[in-house]
Design a protein around this motif. Structure first.
Motif, PDB file in Angstrom:
ATOM      1  N   LEU A   1       0.831  -1.205   0.000  1.00  0.00           N
ATOM      2  CA  LEU A   1       0.000   0.000   0.000  1.00  0.00           C
ATOM      3  C   LEU A   1       0.864   1.253   0.000  1.00  0.00           C
ATOM      4  O   LEU A   1       0.534   2.240  -0.655  1.00  0.00           O
ATOM      5  N   ILE A   2       1.968   1.194   0.733  1.00  0.00           N
ATOM      6  CA  ILE A   2       2.866   2.353   0.725  1.00  0.00           C
ATOM      7  C   ILE A   2       3.404   2.580  -0.685  1.00  0.00           C
ATOM      8  O   ILE A   2       3.442   3.709  -1.183  1.00  0.00           O
ATOM      9  N   ALA A   3       3.774   1.482  -1.348  1.00  0.00           N
ATOM     10  CA  ALA A   3       4.296   1.619  -2.718  1.00  0.00           C
ATOM     11  C   ALA A   3       3.237   2.223  -3.635  1.00  0.00           C
ATOM     12  O   ALA A   3       3.500   3.184  -4.359  1.00  0.00           O
ATOM     13  N   VAL A   4       2.019   1.672  -3.586  1.00  0.00           N
ATOM     14  CA  VAL A   4       0.955   2.163  -4.471  1.00  0.00           C
ATOM     15  C   VAL A   4       0.599   3.614  -4.151  1.00  0.00           C
ATOM     16  O   VAL A   4       0.470   4.461  -5.038  1.00  0.00           O
ATOM     17  N   GLY A   5       0.475   3.913  -2.854  1.00  0.00           N
ATOM     18  CA  GLY A   5       0.112   5.265  -2.453  1.00  0.00           C
ATOM     19  C   GLY A   5       1.162   6.284  -2.858  1.00  0.00           C
ATOM     20  O   GLY A   5       0.834   7.345  -3.386  1.00  0.00           O
ATOM     21  N   SER A   6       2.422   5.941  -2.645  1.00  0.00           N
ATOM     22  CA  SER A   6       3.471   6.899  -3.004  1.00  0.00           C
ATOM     23  C   SER A   6       3.536   7.088  -4.501  1.00  0.00           C
ATOM     24  O   SER A   6       3.797   8.189  -4.987  1.00  0.00           O
ATOM     25  N   PHE A   7       3.293   5.995  -5.199  1.00  0.00           N
ATOM     26  CA  PHE A   7       3.274   6.081  -6.663  1.00  0.00           C
ATOM     27  C   PHE A   7       2.202   7.075  -7.108  1.00  0.00           C
ATOM     28  O   PHE A   7       2.450   7.937  -7.939  1.00  0.00           O
ATOM     29  N   ALA A   8       1.021   6.959  -6.498  1.00  0.00           N
ATOM     30  CA  ALA A   8      -0.075   7.873  -6.839  1.00  0.00           C
ATOM     31  C   ALA A   8       0.306   9.307  -6.475  1.00  0.00           C
ATOM     32  O   ALA A   8       0.059  10.248  -7.242  1.00  0.00           O
ATOM     33  N   PHE A   9       0.921   9.468  -5.314  1.00  0.00           N
ATOM     34  CA  PHE A   9       1.317  10.813  -4.880  1.00  0.00           C
ATOM     35  C   PHE A   9       2.320  11.422  -5.856  1.00  0.00           C
ATOM     36  O   PHE A   9       2.138  12.543  -6.333  1.00  0.00           O
TER      37      PHE A   9
END
Lengths: 312, 293
Positions: free
Chosen positions: B212-220
């Protein structure tokens, strides 16, 4: 071992549990937000682009608006040399960019996959341009290519290139200059994707190959490459689509110039719709671009035999 | 499949791995690592150094070291060129996109990973096809939709557009992560009296954290960097985001290189921090989610 793990990791999709609190509607409820957003903001706009492609639609010339049939499309293919120019440049841009990114990205991934002192720092540093936006990449390279105070001036002092030239405003240098700028940001991303897949190659395979006396080159050709095949095919495809569609970098770096030398098809479409307000014609161009993209992707997947063979 | 069966092949392996005095694959000669890496590092770092140089040295200086150092460019960009406002807007857009993308993709990803339902294949196909849809080419209809919703000039339009174009990939990644969590864990939680939601929250969610951290940061990072939606949907300068501000610095009649460099650094700092933080998870995240998904 790998097989057993795979089995354990992929449980059979559960049947509905009788008596449990899980209604049959749950999966639909869960995908509803994503589905609705995508319907409203991707599917509907795509359909309306198809619709407008058959219309004359220009808000600044409302008296000409209305159904146009295939006029826009005939015009694209018969009377619009700019379409062909931009299409050819797009193809050249995508092929050169993706080819070089694959080459350098693969090499970079292989290097940072080794164990060496300072690996995490090295990885963080070489991957860092990935986080940089297209606009910022342009800003950085505008500074580097600046004829007065850029690196070109210092290179000229060392006898590389001419003094006072700006590589971005010269038709003979603008293409390589833009390619290098985009590579700076594109290679790390490619390397990350390939590195991710490299991590899943079983070490046992290499050890077995060692025992059999296979050279490192042979190990690369017969273990690493086949393993990476699907990841490479998929990432080159996504990358190609992305490089084709992306307008951030060229829009801000060269603005499509000099003399339209670096205008890709999407950039041309953006100019047609936003600056010239010719939405109908831009929509037809978009439709053509979409069809070309989809067709090329299908051909690519077929030719590269994606998902066929390999011993994953 | 029992635990004993699963670990059987490991037991078969000889305890001493054979080494024939030759290097293993991951132990190449040092120079074969450091030389190309060093060259590539120069290519990577020189542009960063260059922008730092322009941002920190006084206008007109041609020195190759930023000394004497000045912060006049930062001051000018932050206050006179309203990068302070842009920065704030970009933070809103980035964080809102992060939360919306993660939440919506988590729900969808769970459905794709754990259920078999009638439109699943069609939905997966739609996710894949959406990757071919160029966001930039949909600007006009998107503009019309947001005009209809009276959302032009509100950050909401940009947040929605960024979220939508992040969703397909995020959902594919997250469903891959969830598939990697054994279903039996969830079933065990149900036996212990959890319902589906609490079972998910207690058992699955903690295991998903890196993904989730990877996906969220990617989105950010994506929404922080993306330029066209903000350029098109926000005509009010007060509402603009950082990339648009950078672009306006570049297209000014006489480009102020110091200001441009300072603006670039302001644009880069948050993403570089996020990136340094998630870099490791990103690689494992991609290999767990994308390849198997």
């Amino acid at each position: 071992m790998a097989q057993a793990a795979a089995v354990a990791k992929q449980p059979a999709p559960p049947r509905r549990r009788r008596g449990s609190a899980t209604p049959r509607r749950l999966p639909y409820l869960l995908i509803a937000p994503a589905g609705l957003l995508m319907l409203g903001f991707i599917a509907y706009p795509v359909l309306s682009v198809f619709y407008y492609s058959l219309q004359n639609y220009n808000p600044t010339k409302p008296w000409r608006n209305g159904y146009a049939g295939f006029d826009n499309f005939t015009r694209i293919f018969t009377e619009d040399p700019q379409f062909w120019d931009t299409l050819i440049f797009s193809a050249k841009w995508v092929v050169v960019e993706v080819g070089l990114q694959l080459l350098f990205g693969l090499a970079l991934a292989l290097i940072v996959n080794q164990t060496f002192v300072g690996r995490s720092l090295g990885r963080a540093m070489v991957f860092s341009p990935w986080a940089v936006s297209g606009v910022l990449t342009s800003a950085i390279w505008v500074l580097l290519y600046n004829s007065q105070t850029g690196i070109t001036r210092y290179l000229a002092d060392m006898g590389i290139g001419e003094y006072g030239t700006s590589w971005l405003s010269d038709t003979s240098t603008v293409f390589p200059a833009a390619v290098v700028a985009d590579l700076w940001r594109g290679v790390p991303f490619f390397a990350i994707l390939i590195l991710a897949d490299l991590q899943s190659v079983s070490k046992d395979l290499y050890e077995a190959a060692e025992v059999d006396g296979a050279s490192r080159l042979r190990q690369f050709l017969h273990i690493t490459l086949p393993h990476l095949k699907d990841a490479i095919i998929l990432s080159t495809l996504l990358r190609a689509v992305w490089e084709f569609n992306n307008v951030d970098l060229l829009y801000t770096l060269t603005g499509g110039g000099p003399a339209g030398e670096t205008t890709t098809l999407p950039l041309y479409i953006a100019n047609t719709s936003v600056d010239a307000h010719n939405f109908g014609y831009a929509s037809a161009l978009t439709t053509v671009a979409f069809v070309i993209l989809l067709f090329c992707s299908m051909v690519y997947l077929r030719l590269s035999k994606f998902g066929v063979g390999g011993d994953k | 499949m029992t635990v004993a069966e699963r670990s059987a092949p490991v037991a078969d392996e000889p305890p001493q791995r054979p080494r024939k005095g030759r290097r293993a694959w991951d132990e190449a000669p040092r120079w074969q690592i450091y030389l190309p890496l060093g060259i590539y590092l120069v290519f990577t770092l020189v542009p960063f150094y260059w922008i730092l140089l322009f941002a920190l040295r006084p206008t007109g200086s041609t020195s190759l070291v930023p000394w004497p150092m000045t912060f006049e460019h930062f001051d000018k960009v932050w206050n006179d060129r309203s990068f302070g406002t842009y920065f704030e807007n970009s933070v809103y857009v980035g964080l809102a996109t992060l939360f919306m993308t993660t939440l919506v993709a988590l729900a969808g990803g769970y459905a794709l990973a754990r259920f078999d339902f009638r439109i699943k294949r069609a939905f997966m196909l739609a996710l894949l096809c959406s990757q071919f849809v160029p966001g930039a080419l949909l600007l006009v209809p998107l503009f019309q939709i947001f005009a209809e919703l009276q959302m032009i000039n509100s950050l909401g339009s940009v947040i929605i557009a960024e979220t939508v174009f992040q969703l397909p990939l995020s959902m594919i990644l997250i469903s891959g992560f969830i598939r990697n969590v054994p279903y039996t864990l969830e079933e065990a939680a149900w036996v212990d009296g959890c319902n589906r939601f609490t079972g998910f929250r207690v058992v699955v969610l903690p295991l998903l954290r890196p993904g989730l951290i990877a996906v969220g940061s990617f989105a950010f990072v994506h929404s922080w960097n993306h330029f066209l939606f903000a350029l098109m949907f926000l005509s009010n300068q007060e509402k603009q985001t950082i990339p648009v501000g950078l672009n306006s610095l570049m297209s000014a009649d006489s480009v102020d290189l110091g200001a441009l460099a300072a603006g670039g650094i302001i644009a880069a700092v948050p993403v570089v921090i996020v990136f340094a933080f998630i870099q490791k998870w990103l690689i494992t995240g991609f290999s767990a989610g994308a390849v198997k998904g």
